[in-house]
Design a protein around this motif. Structure first.
Motif, short mmCIF file in Angstrom:
data_model
loop_
_atom_site.label_atom_id
_atom_site.label_comp_id
_atom_site.label_asym_id
_atom_site.label_seq_id
_atom_site.Cartn_x
_atom_site.Cartn_y
_atom_site.Cartn_z
N GLY A 14 0.84 -1.19 0.00
CA GLY A 14 0.00 0.00 0.00
C GLY A 14 0.88 1.23 0.00
N TRP A 15 0.25 2.38 -0.16
CA TRP A 15 1.05 3.62 -0.18
C TRP A 15 0.18 4.81 0.18
CZ3 TRP A 15 0.18 0.47 -4.41
CH2 TRP A 15 -0.73 0.92 -5.36
N GLY A 16 0.85 5.88 0.55
CA GLY A 16 0.17 7.15 0.78
C GLY A 16 0.40 8.05 -0.41
N GLY A 17 -0.08 9.30 -0.28
CA GLY A 17 0.18 10.25 -1.35
C GLY A 17 1.66 10.60 -1.38
N THR A 18 2.36 10.24 -2.45
CA THR A 18 3.80 10.47 -2.53
C THR A 18 4.24 10.76 -3.95
OG1 THR A 18 5.97 9.38 -2.38
CG2 THR A 18 4.03 7.95 -2.38
N HIS A 66 2.96 -2.07 -10.26
CA HIS A 66 1.80 -2.53 -11.02
C HIS A 66 2.19 -3.59 -12.04
CE1 HIS A 66 -0.56 0.93 -9.45
NE2 HIS A 66 -1.58 0.15 -9.73
N ASN A 67 3.40 -3.53 -12.52
CA ASN A 67 3.88 -4.51 -13.50
C ASN A 67 4.55 -5.71 -12.85
OD1 ASN A 67 3.03 -3.02 -15.75
ND2 ASN A 67 4.90 -1.79 -15.74
N GLY A 68 4.69 -5.68 -11.54
CA GLY A 68 5.38 -6.76 -10.83
C GLY A 68 4.42 -7.78 -10.24
N ASN A 69 4.99 -8.74 -9.56
CA ASN A 69 4.22 -9.82 -8.94
C ASN A 69 3.92 -9.46 -7.49
OD1 ASN A 69 3.04 -12.27 -8.27
ND2 ASN A 69 5.00 -13.30 -7.95
N PHE A 70 2.97 -8.54 -7.32
CA PHE A 70 2.61 -8.05 -5.99
C PHE A 70 1.10 -7.97 -5.87
CE2 PHE A 70 6.58 -5.82 -7.22
CZ PHE A 70 7.45 -6.43 -6.31
N ARG A 71 0.62 -7.95 -4.63
CA ARG A 71 -0.79 -7.70 -4.35
C ARG A 71 -0.91 -6.25 -3.91
NH1 ARG A 71 -4.17 -9.63 0.89
NH2 ARG A 71 -6.21 -8.80 0.28
N LEU A 72 -1.67 -5.45 -4.63
CA LEU A 72 -1.70 -4.02 -4.39
C LEU A 72 -3.00 -3.57 -3.74
CD1 LEU A 72 -0.18 -2.72 -7.76
CD2 LEU A 72 1.00 -3.48 -5.69
N ILE A 99 -4.77 -1.27 3.96
CA ILE A 99 -3.34 -0.99 3.93
C ILE A 99 -2.68 -1.29 5.27
CG2 ILE A 99 -1.68 0.93 3.82
CD1 ILE A 99 -3.35 2.05 1.48
N PHE A 100 -3.43 -1.19 6.36
CA PHE A 100 -2.85 -1.47 7.67
C PHE A 100 -2.43 -2.93 7.81
CE2 PHE A 100 -4.38 2.64 8.66
CZ PHE A 100 -3.63 3.05 9.74
N PHE A 101 -2.92 -3.80 6.93
CA PHE A 101 -2.55 -5.21 6.97
C PHE A 101 -1.56 -5.55 5.86
CE2 PHE A 101 -6.75 -4.76 8.84
CZ PHE A 101 -6.59 -5.43 10.04
N ALA A 102 -1.04 -4.54 5.17
CA ALA A 102 -0.10 -4.77 4.07
C ALA A 102 1.27 -5.19 4.60
CB ALA A 102 0.04 -3.50 3.23
N ASP A 103 1.99 -5.91 3.76
CA ASP A 103 3.37 -6.27 4.09
C ASP A 103 4.28 -5.05 3.99
OD1 ASP A 103 2.76 -9.06 4.38
OD2 ASP A 103 2.76 -9.23 2.18
N TYR A 104 4.01 -4.19 3.01
CA TYR A 104 4.88 -3.02 2.77
C TYR A 104 4.05 -1.77 2.53
CZ TYR A 104 8.98 -5.96 2.54
OH TYR A 104 10.00 -6.81 2.88
N PHE A 105 4.51 -0.66 3.10
CA PHE A 105 3.91 0.65 2.88
C PHE A 105 4.97 1.55 2.27
CE2 PHE A 105 2.68 4.97 4.27
CZ PHE A 105 1.41 5.02 3.71
N LEU A 106 4.63 2.17 1.13
CA LEU A 106 5.56 3.04 0.42
C LEU A 106 5.18 4.50 0.66
CD1 LEU A 106 5.64 1.17 -3.02
CD2 LEU A 106 7.02 0.73 -0.97
N THR A 107 6.17 5.31 0.95
CA THR A 107 5.90 6.71 1.24
C THR A 107 7.17 7.53 1.06
OG1 THR A 107 4.95 8.22 2.90
CG2 THR A 107 6.42 6.49 3.73
N PHE A 124 2.13 2.86 12.59
CA PHE A 124 1.70 1.54 13.04
C PHE A 124 0.83 0.90 11.97
CE2 PHE A 124 -1.29 -1.33 15.14
CZ PHE A 124 -0.43 -2.12 15.88
N GLY A 125 1.00 -0.41 11.79
CA GLY A 125 0.13 -1.12 10.86
C GLY A 125 0.91 -2.01 9.92
N PRO A 126 1.27 -1.50 8.72
CA PRO A 126 2.01 -2.33 7.78
C PRO A 126 3.30 -2.88 8.39
CG PRO A 126 1.22 -0.34 6.72
CD PRO A 126 0.93 -0.18 8.17
N ALA A 127 3.64 -4.11 8.01
CA ALA A 127 4.80 -4.77 8.61
C ALA A 127 6.10 -4.05 8.30
CB ALA A 127 4.86 -6.22 8.13
N HIS A 128 6.18 -3.45 7.11
CA HIS A 128 7.40 -2.76 6.69
C HIS A 128 7.05 -1.42 6.06
CE1 HIS A 128 9.85 -6.41 7.26
NE2 HIS A 128 8.81 -7.05 6.76
#
Length: 212
Positions: A51-55, A68-74, A93-101, A127-131
């Motif tokens: 998941g991600w925030g506004g960035t 979007h072109n990779g092997n991920f769940r978005l 998104i709080f249960f996502a493995d990765y958060f991008l920001t 708090f939330g996403p694992a990474h």
């Protein structure tokens, strides 16, 4: 960017990375957007949920196209239409493995400062996403926590308010008025001075100007 600016940033990044390390966060330094994208993807195992925030910084390095072109769940808030669907994505998104920001500012000794309107971004960082993976240009580096807050309120917030077409004083003048406008995007301030969870927050510093 001149060769002297490049060299200065390379040297300063070492101090920032050491500061991050002292706060239980891991830092990396790369010179280009392409290297930043490669490092970001290297840190995310295939099959991970993201998941991600506004960035704008993630967008600038081509991060969204890549995932979007990779092997991920978005968990993609832009792929849904209704307010209810978007709010569900925010919570998923709080249960996502990765958060991008990115960050509104980072101090030389490794403190991350972020200001948010809806608080979905700052809450996910806290708090939330694992990474959490933070991508930030060296233009975001400031001397102190006070400077970081000043940058977030007086540089990042007015530009983002203008970008979103908001009716805030800063959008009209370019300066912070510490407003209580209904449109304000300065509702929540997050100061990340230490990461309680090992191996959770990683910061990629890029020797370019990224974001606001």
């Amino acid at each position: 960017m001149t060769e002297w600016e490049v060299k200065r940033n390379e040297l300063l990044s070492k101090k920032v990375i050491e500061g991050l390390r002292s706060r239980n966060m891991e830092g990396f330094f790369v010179n280009t957007k392409e290297e930043a994208l490669a490092k970001m993807l290297e840190l995310i195992p295939e099959g991970s949920s993201i998941g991600w925030g506004g960035t704008m910084s993630i967008a600038a390095i081509g991060g969204f196209e890549a995932i979007h072109n990779g092997n991920f769940r978005l968990f993609d808030r832009d792929a849904v239409k209704t307010k209810e669907e978007k709010e569900k994505v925010y919570r998923d998104i709080f249960f996502a493995d990765y958060f991008l920001t990115s960050a509104n500012a980072i101090t030389e000794d490794g403190i991350l400062v972020n200001i948010d309107g809806n608080a979905n971004r700052v809450s996910a960082i806290a708090f939330g996403p694992a990474h959490v993976i933070v991508v930030a240009g060296m233009n975001k580096i400031v001397k102190s926590e006070e400077d970081a807050l000043h940058r977030a309120k007086n540089i990042a917030a007015p530009i983002n308010a203008q970008r979103f077409g908001l009716e805030t004083p800063c959008a009209k003048t370019g300066a912070c008025y510490d407003c209580k406008s209904h449109d304000t995007i300065c509702c929540q301030t997050l100061i990340t001075r230490y990461s309680k969870h090992d191996d959770r927050i990683k910061v990629i510093l890029v020797n370019e100007n990224l974001g606001f």
